[in-house]
Design an enzyme around this catalytic site. Sequence first.
Site, mmCIF file in Angstrom:
data_model
loop_
_atom_site.group_PDB
_atom_site.id
_atom_site.type_symbol
_atom_site.label_atom_id
_atom_site.label_comp_id
_atom_site.label_asym_id
_atom_site.label_seq_id
_atom_site.Cartn_x
_atom_site.Cartn_y
_atom_site.Cartn_z
ATOM 1 N N ASP A 21 0.827 -1.218 0.000
ATOM 2 C CA ASP A 21 0.000 0.000 0.000
ATOM 3 C C ASP A 21 0.856 1.260 0.000
ATOM 4 O OD1 ASP A 21 -2.149 -1.798 0.327
ATOM 5 O OD2 ASP A 21 -2.043 -1.640 2.509
ATOM 6 N N GLU A 33 -10.851 0.820 -4.407
ATOM 7 C CA GLU A 33 -10.270 1.328 -3.175
ATOM 8 C C GLU A 33 -8.897 1.924 -3.499
ATOM 9 O OE1 GLU A 33 -10.025 -2.133 -0.673
ATOM 10 O OE2 GLU A 33 -8.224 -2.884 -1.665
#
Length: 480
Positions: free
Chosen positions: A18, A239
Amino acid sequence: MKKQGFNPILPLSEYIPDGEPHVFGDRVYLFGSHDQAGGNTYCMLDYEFWSAPVNDLSNWSCRGVSYSAVQDPQYGGKLRHMYAPDVVQGNDGKFYLYYCMSGEKGAGCYGRQISVAVCDTPDGKYEYYGFVRNPDGSPMLKYVTFDPAVINDDGVIRLYYGTWFPFHEHGILLNPIFHRIESRMFGKSVPEIRAYRDGIMGANHVVLAGDMLTIKTEPCHILPNHVKGTPFDKHPFFEGSSIRKIGSTYYFIYSSIHGHELCYATSRCPDREFTYGGTIVSNGDVGYQGRAEKDRLNATGTNHGSIECIHGQWYVFYHRNTNKTAYSRQACAESVEILPDGRIPQVEITTQGLHGKPLKAAGTFPAAICCGLTNGKMPHQGNGIIQKDIPYVSAADSGIIVTAGVRSQIIYKYFDFAGARTITVRARGKGVLEVFGETLDIASDTWNSYVCPLHREGVQELIFSVLTGRIELLDFTFGG
């Protein structure tokens, strides 16, 4: 670079997914989640922020834990893990960390406040600061508060966040059954959900006040929620919000509903009129030169990252899956090009990564830096652990290894073979390994070295093929 770098960009024992890359001063910092080798849920460990000099992207280092989950007042019970963060430098010169808390395997992560911590330096010791709030001091919970991203836009602090699921399509949003599903997922009552005429899911934007906590504008959607018939149809937002501004154009980078790819959309406005741009990278090379999902080069999974200009070159940072699980992800990066018209062509995943050019076939390389690992039928792993017998990278007592069965290929892109005349492979197991048409008979329960002649020149990919049996690889060494 002062030495050859490769993917994954951090030590093989590190699992930082991430990743949000940001240049502050003369260093690039990677702000990401923190997975564990062989983990059983996402983001099990505390935040550690790695960085490198902008002029030497092979030299990554870390100052240790910058922020612990226990520092958040919400910590305890089910909420024990911190998800994908982002960091922005405020107008006061301090650095602000935005993140969301979660439970096991994502439970409870979609309806919580966005937390904020602060520090005087990008990778120092952060202290809890507060949460994103409405002007009355209550937590800002409009839409789905998930995966925050922040940008200091010439003094204006903009926050992006959200998630989207495909049951928003075809008018299903109006179905009470799905309102109840949303209620369980997002922590809102059915009447609250029905009050959202534009739906509670989607990619969102809001401006923050000078305190870095209080919202100044009403949150709004920036992408269409109903994508049928729009350019977002095949690659809708899921997302992983991230935001960059290049010149006068805003680039919104996101993970699509397919999971394995990072896509982007652009606009001249920060909060509306975004148009779909394309895919930047897929951690299975899906879409690159027309590659179909069934032909993915790796077991694909979630993807989350962004782009950053470092020392005059643009890169995309993303992550790969290891250990046959969705919960052990490693940071990777590739050079990208932003064309004069603003488009970003999809890039191939490589071993050379930030090195930006083929690696010199000299010295020893870990086997686990393969950019492709396939048996021809690799799965997409969602939230879970793969039970199928597939080739995979994993942590072992001897280091990080590659385990591969019959018909598997272990792929490295790219090497310059000038001057290399042999390759020595350290392997164990039982089977036959092929390298450039030469075969090696592997038959040992312990690590043995097997030497193979090389008759190659120039830049090529390196592929180890398992013809029979099951083999583990530790590393390989080129000789002159």
